[in-house]
Design a protein around this motif. Sequence first.
Motif, PDB file in Angstrom:
ATOM      1  N   SER A  28     -15.458   0.319  -8.705  1.00 52.46           N
ATOM      2  CA  SER A  28     -15.647   1.548  -7.918  1.00 52.46           C
ATOM      3  C   SER A  28     -16.539   1.239  -6.726  1.00 52.46           C
ATOM      4  O   SER A  28     -17.473   0.431  -6.823  1.00 52.46           O
ATOM      5  CB  SER A  28     -16.261   2.656  -8.770  1.00 52.46           C
ATOM      6  N   LEU A  29     -16.199   1.843  -5.609  1.00 59.65           N
ATOM      7  CA  LEU A  29     -16.977   1.684  -4.372  1.00 59.65           C
ATOM      8  C   LEU A  29     -17.359   3.060  -3.862  1.00 59.65           C
ATOM      9  O   LEU A  29     -16.608   4.025  -4.037  1.00 59.65           O
ATOM     10  CB  LEU A  29     -16.165   0.947  -3.311  1.00 59.65           C
ATOM     11  N   SER A  30     -18.506   3.127  -3.211  1.00 62.19           N
ATOM     12  CA  SER A  30     -18.961   4.395  -2.622  1.00 62.19           C
ATOM     13  C   SER A  30     -19.201   4.193  -1.133  1.00 62.19           C
ATOM     14  O   SER A  30     -20.347   4.122  -0.666  1.00 62.19           O
ATOM     15  CB  SER A  30     -20.247   4.868  -3.316  1.00 62.19           C
ATOM     16  N   PRO A  31     -18.117   4.040  -0.367  1.00 59.70           N
ATOM     17  CA  PRO A  31     -18.256   3.789   1.069  1.00 59.70           C
ATOM     18  C   PRO A  31     -18.713   5.041   1.818  1.00 59.70           C
ATOM     19  O   PRO A  31     -18.541   6.169   1.343  1.00 59.70           O
ATOM     20  CB  PRO A  31     -16.841   3.398   1.489  1.00 59.70           C
ATOM     21  N   GLN A  32     -19.286   4.805   2.973  1.00 57.09           N
ATOM     22  CA  GLN A  32     -19.630   5.934   3.841  1.00 57.09           C
ATOM     23  C   GLN A  32     -18.387   6.530   4.492  1.00 57.09           C
ATOM     24  O   GLN A  32     -18.346   7.707   4.818  1.00 57.09           O
ATOM     25  CB  GLN A  32     -20.610   5.461   4.921  1.00 57.09           C
ATOM     26  N   VAL A  33     -17.374   5.699   4.663  1.00 56.21           N
ATOM     27  CA  VAL A  33     -16.129   6.162   5.258  1.00 56.21           C
ATOM     28  C   VAL A  33     -14.977   5.343   4.666  1.00 56.21           C
ATOM     29  O   VAL A  33     -15.145   4.168   4.346  1.00 56.21           O
ATOM     30  CB  VAL A  33     -16.160   6.022   6.806  1.00 56.21           C
ATOM     31  N   THR A  34     -13.825   6.004   4.482  1.00 56.94           N
ATOM     32  CA  THR A  34     -12.649   5.343   3.926  1.00 56.94           C
ATOM     33  C   THR A  34     -11.446   5.620   4.819  1.00 56.94           C
ATOM     34  O   THR A  34     -11.258   6.757   5.272  1.00 56.94           O
ATOM     35  CB  THR A  34     -12.337   5.863   2.508  1.00 56.94           C
ATOM     36  N   ILE A  35     -10.640   4.593   5.060  1.00 62.78           N
ATOM     37  CA  ILE A  35      -9.368   4.776   5.760  1.00 62.78           C
ATOM     38  C   ILE A  35      -8.246   4.361   4.816  1.00 62.78           C
ATOM     39  O   ILE A  35      -8.233   3.238   4.303  1.00 62.78           O
ATOM     40  CB  ILE A  35      -9.299   3.961   7.060  1.00 62.78           C
ATOM     41  N   LEU A  36      -7.320   5.283   4.576  1.00 66.28           N
ATOM     42  CA  LEU A  36      -6.164   5.026   3.735  1.00 66.28           C
ATOM     43  C   LEU A  36      -5.019   4.534   4.620  1.00 66.28           C
ATOM     44  O   LEU A  36      -4.638   5.210   5.570  1.00 66.28           O
ATOM     45  CB  LEU A  36      -5.740   6.300   3.008  1.00 66.28           C
ATOM     46  N   ALA A  37      -4.474   3.380   4.293  1.00 64.53           N
ATOM     47  CA  ALA A  37      -3.344   2.815   5.049  1.00 64.53           C
ATOM     48  C   ALA A  37      -2.421   2.112   4.061  1.00 64.53           C
ATOM     49  O   ALA A  37      -2.141   0.919   4.176  1.00 64.53           O
ATOM     50  CB  ALA A  37      -3.843   1.851   6.125  1.00 64.53           C
ATOM     51  N   CYS A  38      -1.924   2.879   3.084  1.00 62.29           N
ATOM     52  CA  CYS A  38      -1.195   2.315   1.950  1.00 62.29           C
ATOM     53  C   CYS A  38       0.311   2.208   2.162  1.00 62.29           C
ATOM     54  O   CYS A  38       1.037   1.817   1.243  1.00 62.29           O
ATOM     55  CB  CYS A  38      -1.467   3.150   0.699  1.00 62.29           C
ATOM     56  N   GLY A  39       0.811   2.568   3.343  1.00 62.00           N
ATOM     57  CA  GLY A  39       2.233   2.426   3.621  1.00 62.00           C
ATOM     58  C   GLY A  39       3.056   3.586   3.114  1.00 62.00           C
ATOM     59  O   GLY A  39       2.540   4.592   2.614  1.00 62.00           O
ATOM     60  N   GLY A  40       4.371   3.444   3.259  1.00 59.32           N
ATOM     61  CA  GLY A  40       5.293   4.491   2.861  1.00 59.32           C
ATOM     62  C   GLY A  40       5.793   4.293   1.443  1.00 59.32           C
ATOM     63  O   GLY A  40       5.035   3.901   0.551  1.00 59.32           O
ATOM     64  N   ALA A  41       7.088   4.525   1.228  1.00 60.27           N
ATOM     65  CA  ALA A  41       7.628   4.470  -0.130  1.00 60.27           C
ATOM     66  C   ALA A  41       8.928   3.676  -0.182  1.00 60.27           C
ATOM     67  O   ALA A  41       9.828   4.003  -0.937  1.00 60.27           O
ATOM     68  CB  ALA A  41       7.850   5.880  -0.658  1.00 60.27           C
ATOM     69  N   SER A  42       9.033   2.640   0.631  1.00 60.45           N
ATOM     70  CA  SER A  42      10.201   1.763   0.566  1.00 60.45           C
ATOM     71  C   SER A  42       9.727   0.314   0.531  1.00 60.45           C
ATOM     72  O   SER A  42       8.607   0.008   0.914  1.00 60.45           O
ATOM     73  CB  SER A  42      11.127   1.985   1.766  1.00 60.45           C
ATOM     74  N   TRP A  43      10.589  -0.574   0.048  1.00 63.10           N
ATOM     75  CA  TRP A  43      10.257  -1.993  -0.092  1.00 63.10           C
ATOM     76  C   TRP A  43       9.049  -2.172  -1.027  1.00 63.10           C
ATOM     77  O   TRP A  43       8.047  -2.780  -0.669  1.00 63.10           O
ATOM     78  CB  TRP A  43       9.997  -2.648   1.269  1.00 63.10           C
ATOM     79  N   ALA A  44       9.166  -1.615  -2.224  1.00 59.63           N
ATOM     80  CA  ALA A  44       8.051  -1.645  -3.174  1.00 59.63           C
ATOM     81  C   ALA A  44       7.567  -3.067  -3.446  1.00 59.63           C
ATOM     82  O   ALA A  44       6.364  -3.308  -3.627  1.00 59.63           O
ATOM     83  CB  ALA A  44       8.456  -0.970  -4.474  1.00 59.63           C
ATOM     84  N   ARG A  45       8.487  -4.035  -3.469  1.00 59.92           N
ATOM     85  CA  ARG A  45       8.074  -5.406  -3.787  1.00 59.92           C
ATOM     86  C   ARG A  45       7.137  -5.983  -2.739  1.00 59.92           C
ATOM     87  O   ARG A  45       6.428  -6.961  -3.003  1.00 59.92           O
ATOM     88  CB  ARG A  45       9.298  -6.300  -3.951  1.00 59.92           C
ATOM     89  N   LEU A  46       7.121  -5.373  -1.545  1.00 61.26           N
ATOM     90  CA  LEU A  46       6.217  -5.841  -0.497  1.00 61.26           C
ATOM     91  C   LEU A  46       4.943  -5.002  -0.424  1.00 61.26           C
ATOM     92  O   LEU A  46       4.075  -5.264   0.403  1.00 61.26           O
ATOM     93  CB  LEU A  46       6.929  -5.814   0.861  1.00 61.26           C
ATOM     94  N   GLY A  47       4.850  -3.983  -1.284  1.00 58.01           N
ATOM     95  CA  GLY A  47       3.609  -3.210  -1.345  1.00 58.01           C
ATOM     96  C   GLY A  47       3.733  -1.740  -1.013  1.00 58.01           C
ATOM     97  O   GLY A  47       2.859  -0.948  -1.353  1.00 58.01           O
ATOM     98  N   SER A  48       4.825  -1.343  -0.336  1.00 51.98           N
ATOM     99  CA  SER A  48       4.972   0.065   0.055  1.00 51.98           C
ATOM    100  C   SER A  48       5.760   0.801  -1.028  1.00 51.98           C
ATOM    101  O   SER A  48       6.960   1.021  -0.905  1.00 51.98           O
ATOM    102  CB  SER A  48       5.692   0.169   1.407  1.00 51.98           C
TER     103      SER A  48
END
Length: 390
Positions: A151-171
């Motif tokens: 667990s982390l408690s950052p002062q600021v977080t940016i979410l950049a997790c991608g969309g929902a295609s090509w799951a094997r590449l992370g999205s």
Amino acid sequence: MTGALVIGAGPAGLMAAQELALAGHAVTLAEAKPSVARKFLMAGKSGLNLTHDAPMDKVLAAFGAAAPALRPMLDAFGPDQIRHWAEDLGQPLFTGSTGRVFPVAMKASPLLRAWLSRLDGLGVRIVTRWRWQGWDAAGAVLFDTPDGRQSLSPQVTILACGGASWARLGSDGAWAGHVPAPLLAPFEPANMGLCVDWSAPMARHFGSPLKGIALHAGDRISRGEIVISATGLEGGGLYALSAALRAGAALTLDLAPDLSEEQLRQRLSRPRGKASLSNHLRKTLKLDPAKQALLMEFGRPLPADLAPRLKALPIRHSGPRPMDEAISTAGGIRFEALDAGLMLLSRPGTFAAGEMLDWEAPTGGYLLTGCLATGHWAGRAAAAWLRPPG
């Protein structure tokens, strides 16, 4: 306490981390996969179409309904700025005849190596195999990692997790389970192929490109190329019509877009003699075998006046290919759930960027442009939010 946390090491996340680090903040960049930017590298295998050299009105038009929300971001970091950024990383570029901009190296790996070297020099800490699991009751950011739950408690977080295609590449879109449903527009395939149940004679044309055509869906027209595949139709010309096709618009194909109906009639009225229809179409209209096959597949029974059918061949299909096969997705975090800096209104200090946001764009450099522009914007907005008052 971690100063700044970026979740997702695709183009948007890398750009957000860069901007936070340039502003002097300590940054941790967490990636679920064993290595970063996998989809970016895959895109680079076909040449890495980085952006598009087009007037801003054309660039904005590519983003459709999301254009008003994205305009300030594209103004701040659009095609011109992306070219300068890549060149500053030592990557010479060239612009193709259609306006698409590519690295001279024609692949993503040299650019990525230079970018990661810059981030390392800025002190960005990258951790891999860290899969985001939402927040705990106290607001700490949770991860499953090779070393167990972190667990982390950052002062600021940016979410950049991608969309929902090509799951094997992370999205894979799994992040949507950690965001309240009212904030999300449903995922839908974008830049997608269509399913077609071909007749047996079409098999000989699988893999054949269709060039010099125009595709129509609703009020949208595309002059791009498509390919006949074993499962249906694919290609950039089709991808540009994704939104209209998802909305139920019929697809028609103009097999001779540079000729009017009357010009077609005049050519077809030339003496045929003993020539077969196939040879007559080839000689008078230069209609290649793949186009003729489509005419027979979708145009029969052929009318006496072929011209209207050639100009608007109805394409029967059974909808989009599966979403995980799509190049990108529509849907994601709604802009109404964000402030002007892409911060979640319901969670101060948490921003979002890239394909997590509810926008789509066709291939041709627009997808990467949107990811880089929103990552740049969110990174700068997060850095400003961290700035001490006064």
